[in-house]
Design a protein around this motif. Structure first.
Motif, PDB file in Angstrom:
ATOM      1  N   ALA A  70      95.175 -67.812  34.359  1.00 17.85           N
ATOM      2  CA  ALA A  70      94.571 -66.619  34.884  1.00 17.85           C
ATOM      3  C   ALA A  70      94.555 -65.709  33.139  1.00 17.85           C
ATOM      4  CB  ALA A  70      94.895 -65.695  35.869  1.00 17.85           C
ATOM      5  N   ARG A  71      95.550 -65.766  32.510  1.00 20.15           N
ATOM      6  CA  ARG A  71      95.853 -65.009  31.566  1.00 20.15           C
ATOM      7  C   ARG A  71      95.251 -65.559  30.169  1.00 20.15           C
ATOM      8  NH1 ARG A  71      98.410 -60.551  29.606  1.00 20.15           N
ATOM      9  NH2 ARG A  71      98.914 -59.978  31.645  1.00 20.15           N
ATOM     10  N   TRP A  72      95.448 -66.848  29.916  1.00 20.08           N
ATOM     11  CA  TRP A  72      95.208 -67.565  28.638  1.00 20.08           C
ATOM     12  C   TRP A  72      93.996 -68.802  28.775  1.00 20.08           C
ATOM     13  CZ3 TRP A  72      96.979 -64.459  25.326  1.00 20.08           C
ATOM     14  CH2 TRP A  72      98.004 -63.667  25.595  1.00 20.08           C
ATOM     15  N   ASN A  73      93.792 -69.198  29.801  1.00 22.98           N
ATOM     16  CA  ASN A  73      92.661 -70.359  29.843  1.00 22.98           C
ATOM     17  C   ASN A  73      91.143 -69.614  29.761  1.00 22.98           C
ATOM     18  OD1 ASN A  73      90.924 -72.566  30.407  1.00 22.98           O
ATOM     19  ND2 ASN A  73      92.613 -73.297  31.616  1.00 22.98           N
ATOM     20  N   TYR A  74      90.683 -70.315  28.537  1.00 19.12           N
ATOM     21  CA  TYR A  74      89.418 -69.603  28.564  1.00 19.12           C
ATOM     22  C   TYR A  74      88.482 -69.850  29.643  1.00 19.12           C
ATOM     23  CZ  TYR A  74      88.424 -74.085  26.784  1.00 19.12           C
ATOM     24  OH  TYR A  74      88.264 -75.694  26.565  1.00 19.12           O
ATOM     25  N   ALA A  75      88.558 -70.878  30.406  1.00 22.69           N
ATOM     26  CA  ALA A  75      87.833 -71.300  31.683  1.00 22.69           C
ATOM     27  C   ALA A  75      87.931 -70.015  32.539  1.00 22.69           C
ATOM     28  CB  ALA A  75      88.511 -72.475  32.443  1.00 22.69           C
ATOM     29  N   TYR A  76      88.809 -69.365  32.532  1.00 24.20           N
ATOM     30  CA  TYR A  76      88.827 -68.132  33.308  1.00 24.20           C
ATOM     31  C   TYR A  76      88.349 -66.703  32.772  1.00 24.20           C
ATOM     32  CZ  TYR A  76      91.192 -71.136  36.520  1.00 24.20           C
ATOM     33  OH  TYR A  76      91.525 -72.297  37.605  1.00 24.20           O
ATOM     34  N   PHE A  77      88.101 -66.747  31.591  1.00 19.58           N
ATOM     35  CA  PHE A  77      87.842 -65.571  30.734  1.00 19.58           C
ATOM     36  C   PHE A  77      86.400 -65.131  31.433  1.00 19.58           C
ATOM     37  CE2 PHE A  77      90.139 -66.335  26.551  1.00 19.58           C
ATOM     38  CZ  PHE A  77      91.441 -66.221  27.234  1.00 19.58           C
ATOM     39  N   PRO A  78      86.427 -63.780  31.319  1.00 19.66           N
ATOM     40  CA  PRO A  78      85.071 -62.998  31.576  1.00 19.66           C
ATOM     41  C   PRO A  78      84.209 -63.188  30.556  1.00 19.66           C
ATOM     42  CG  PRO A  78      86.673 -61.170  31.112  1.00 19.66           C
ATOM     43  CD  PRO A  78      87.413 -62.796  31.077  1.00 19.66           C
ATOM     44  N   PRO A  79      82.860 -62.841  30.732  1.00 18.68           N
ATOM     45  CA  PRO A  79      81.858 -62.821  29.708  1.00 18.68           C
ATOM     46  C   PRO A  79      82.364 -62.076  28.466  1.00 18.68           C
ATOM     47  CG  PRO A  79      80.729 -62.424  31.691  1.00 18.68           C
ATOM     48  CD  PRO A  79      82.096 -62.601  31.889  1.00 18.68           C
ATOM     49  N   SER A  80      83.179 -61.157  28.328  1.00 16.39           N
ATOM     50  CA  SER A  80      83.542 -60.452  27.188  1.00 16.39           C
ATOM     51  C   SER A  80      84.611 -61.263  26.474  1.00 16.39           C
ATOM     52  CB  SER A  80      84.159 -59.133  27.486  1.00 16.39           C
ATOM     53  OG  SER A  80      85.633 -59.279  28.424  1.00 16.39           O
ATOM     54  N   GLY A  81      85.336 -62.074  27.056  1.00 15.66           N
ATOM     55  CA  GLY A  81      86.135 -62.902  26.384  1.00 15.66           C
ATOM     56  C   GLY A  81      85.620 -64.351  26.135  1.00 15.66           C
ATOM     57  N   LEU A  82      84.849 -64.821  26.781  1.00 10.01           N
ATOM     58  CA  LEU A  82      84.071 -66.142  26.659  1.00 10.01           C
ATOM     59  C   LEU A  82      82.931 -66.185  25.646  1.00 10.01           C
ATOM     60  CD1 LEU A  82      84.435 -69.154  27.146  1.00 10.01           C
ATOM     61  CD2 LEU A  82      82.954 -68.862  29.186  1.00 10.01           C
ATOM     62  N   GLU A  83      81.965 -65.350  26.059  1.00  9.18           N
ATOM     63  CA  GLU A  83      80.578 -65.341  25.148  1.00  9.18           C
ATOM     64  C   GLU A  83      80.837 -64.194  24.163  1.00  9.18           C
ATOM     65  OE1 GLU A  83      78.354 -67.369  25.969  1.00  9.18           O
ATOM     66  OE2 GLU A  83      79.495 -68.086  27.419  1.00  9.18           O
ATOM     67  N   GLY A  84      81.896 -63.288  24.227  1.00 11.73           N
ATOM     68  CA  GLY A  84      82.125 -62.237  23.200  1.00 11.73           C
ATOM     69  C   GLY A  84      81.169 -61.306  23.315  1.00 11.73           C
ATOM     70  N   ILE A  85      81.334 -60.232  22.464  1.00  6.69           N
ATOM     71  CA  ILE A  85      80.653 -59.110  22.303  1.00  6.69           C
ATOM     72  C   ILE A  85      79.812 -59.141  20.823  1.00  6.69           C
ATOM     73  CG2 ILE A  85      81.912 -57.666  23.802  1.00  6.69           C
ATOM     74  CD1 ILE A  85      82.951 -56.283  20.800  1.00  6.69           C
ATOM     75  N   ARG A  86      80.313 -60.071  20.013  1.00 10.63           N
ATOM     76  CA  ARG A  86      79.654 -60.086  18.867  1.00 10.63           C
ATOM     77  C   ARG A  86      79.593 -61.329  18.412  1.00 10.63           C
ATOM     78  NH1 ARG A  86      78.920 -56.899  13.794  1.00 10.63           N
ATOM     79  NH2 ARG A  86      79.133 -55.065  14.951  1.00 10.63           N
ATOM     80  N   ILE A  87      78.562 -62.033  17.591  1.00  6.04           N
ATOM     81  CA  ILE A  87      78.333 -63.410  17.139  1.00  6.04           C
ATOM     82  C   ILE A  87      78.428 -63.491  15.617  1.00  6.04           C
ATOM     83  CG2 ILE A  87      76.792 -65.585  17.068  1.00  6.04           C
ATOM     84  CD1 ILE A  87      76.491 -65.441  20.283  1.00  6.04           C
ATOM     85  N   ILE A  88      79.128 -64.175  14.981  1.00  6.97           N
ATOM     86  CA  ILE A  88      79.167 -63.931  13.622  1.00  6.97           C
ATOM     87  C   ILE A  88      79.210 -65.249  13.027  1.00  6.97           C
ATOM     88  CG2 ILE A  88      80.275 -62.831  11.583  1.00  6.97           C
ATOM     89  CD1 ILE A  88      81.837 -61.027  14.034  1.00  6.97           C
ATOM     90  N   GLY A  89      78.653 -65.442  11.950  1.00  6.47           N
ATOM     91  CA  GLY A  89      78.445 -66.799  11.385  1.00  6.47           C
ATOM     92  C   GLY A  89      77.096 -67.268  10.929  1.00  6.47           C
ATOM     93  N   ASN A  90      77.111 -68.668  11.067  1.00  5.11           N
ATOM     94  CA  ASN A  90      75.612 -69.234  10.766  1.00  5.11           C
ATOM     95  C   ASN A  90      74.925 -69.183  11.983  1.00  5.11           C
ATOM     96  OD1 ASN A  90      73.448 -70.672   9.584  1.00  5.11           O
ATOM     97  ND2 ASN A  90      74.706 -72.226   8.764  1.00  5.11           N
ATOM     98  N   HIS A  91      74.134 -68.180  12.571  1.00  2.00           N
ATOM     99  CA  HIS A  91      73.508 -68.221  13.667  1.00  2.00           C
ATOM    100  C   HIS A  91      72.470 -67.284  13.427  1.00  2.00           C
ATOM    101  CE1 HIS A  91      72.301 -67.645  17.929  1.00  2.00           C
ATOM    102  NE2 HIS A  91      73.256 -68.502  18.299  1.00  2.00           N
ATOM    103  N   GLU A  92      71.184 -67.936  13.162  1.00  2.00           N
ATOM    104  CA  GLU A  92      70.126 -67.347  12.695  1.00  2.00           C
ATOM    105  C   GLU A  92      69.735 -66.020  13.605  1.00  2.00           C
ATOM    106  OE1 GLU A  92      67.930 -66.557   9.739  1.00  2.00           O
ATOM    107  OE2 GLU A  92      68.886 -68.815   9.700  1.00  2.00           O
ATOM    108  N   GLU A  93      69.743 -66.406  14.849  1.00  2.00           N
ATOM    109  CA  GLU A  93      69.265 -65.231  15.915  1.00  2.00           C
ATOM    110  C   GLU A  93      70.232 -64.010  15.754  1.00  2.00           C
ATOM    111  OE1 GLU A  93      68.669 -64.507  20.355  1.00  2.00           O
ATOM    112  OE2 GLU A  93      69.078 -66.430  19.680  1.00  2.00           O
ATOM    113  N   HIS A  94      71.661 -64.272  15.877  1.00  2.00           N
ATOM    114  CA  HIS A  94      72.661 -63.262  16.054  1.00  2.00           C
ATOM    115  C   HIS A  94      73.081 -62.717  14.668  1.00  2.00           C
ATOM    116  CE1 HIS A  94      72.432 -63.394  20.415  1.00  2.00           C
ATOM    117  NE2 HIS A  94      72.524 -64.684  20.245  1.00  2.00           N
ATOM    118  N   ASP A  95      73.009 -63.421  13.744  1.00  3.38           N
ATOM    119  CA  ASP A  95      73.664 -62.980  12.461  1.00  3.38           C
ATOM    120  C   ASP A  95      72.877 -63.742  11.148  1.00  3.38           C
ATOM    121  OD1 ASP A  95      75.212 -61.977  10.246  1.00  3.38           O
ATOM    122  OD2 ASP A  95      77.083 -63.323  10.896  1.00  3.38           O
TER     123      ASP A  95
END
Length: 197
Positions: A70-95
């Protein structure tokens, strides 16, 4: 500005986007390492967080996961932890700026490749680009600790968990390398490579 500097700046500024009032409940910052179409030329980082409230919610469910899961497995993360709040890097749409800087540097280093390049060239360059991005993400997490960004944003140090859903075994090594040992002892307790796990 270099791609590394851009990533550093964007990572630090993303902490300011964490919702106010959650600071005391945020127990980890999450780095989901991914790539568009699993192509090493287009790596990006989805930066987010998880909260104690979310873990408590999971553990209160009738078929609750184990506490570590529940605490550490990303399979249980909510969107804030899995999808994140910011996408950074080589992503044409988001960055788009990050995408431009990454392509420029990969070309300058002789690591960019095109779809019509011979397969062995693509493979050789991908074998350098993928670990290079992982190393950059580890360094970004270290800088968040060393420069005090996490303490400024959250009032205390918290671990940064790095994971790649297409290479789940790497999360323990990446997270270990990115954090002071005392912050990740609980996380690493499930590492199959650790004695006593």
């Amino acid at each position: 500005m270099t791609f590394r500097q851009h990533m550093r700046q964007m990572t630090a500024s993303a902490l300011a986007e964490f919702p106010h009032g959650l600071e005391s409940g945020i127990y980890t910052v999450t780095f989901r390492i991914d790539a568009v179409d699993q192509d090493c030329r287009f790596h990006y980082l989805a930066l987010g967080y998880n909260t104690e409230d979310e873990v408590a919610r999971l553990l209160a469910e009738p078929s609750a996961p184990e506490p570590w899961e529940a605490r550490w497995n990303y399979a249980y993360f909510p969107p804030s932890g899995l999808e994140g709040i910011r996408i950074i890097g080589n992503h044409e749409e988001h960055d788009p700026r990050g995408a431009e800087l990454h392509r420029q540097e990969a070309r300058a280093d002789g690591l960019w490749y095109e779809e019509d390049d011979p397969e062995h060239i693509q493979d050789e360059r991908a074998e350098i680009l993928c670990p290079r991005f992982h190393e950059l993400c580890v360094d970004l997490a270290r800088r968040l600790h060393a420069d005090g960004d996490l303490v400024r944003a959250l009032g205390r140090p918290v671990p940064v968990v790095l994971y790649n859903m297409f290479d789940p075994d790497a999360m323990f090594a990446l997270t270990r390398a990115a954090n002071p040992p005392e912050l990740v002892a609980d996380f690493l307790s499930a590492d199959p490579g650790e004695p006593g796990s």
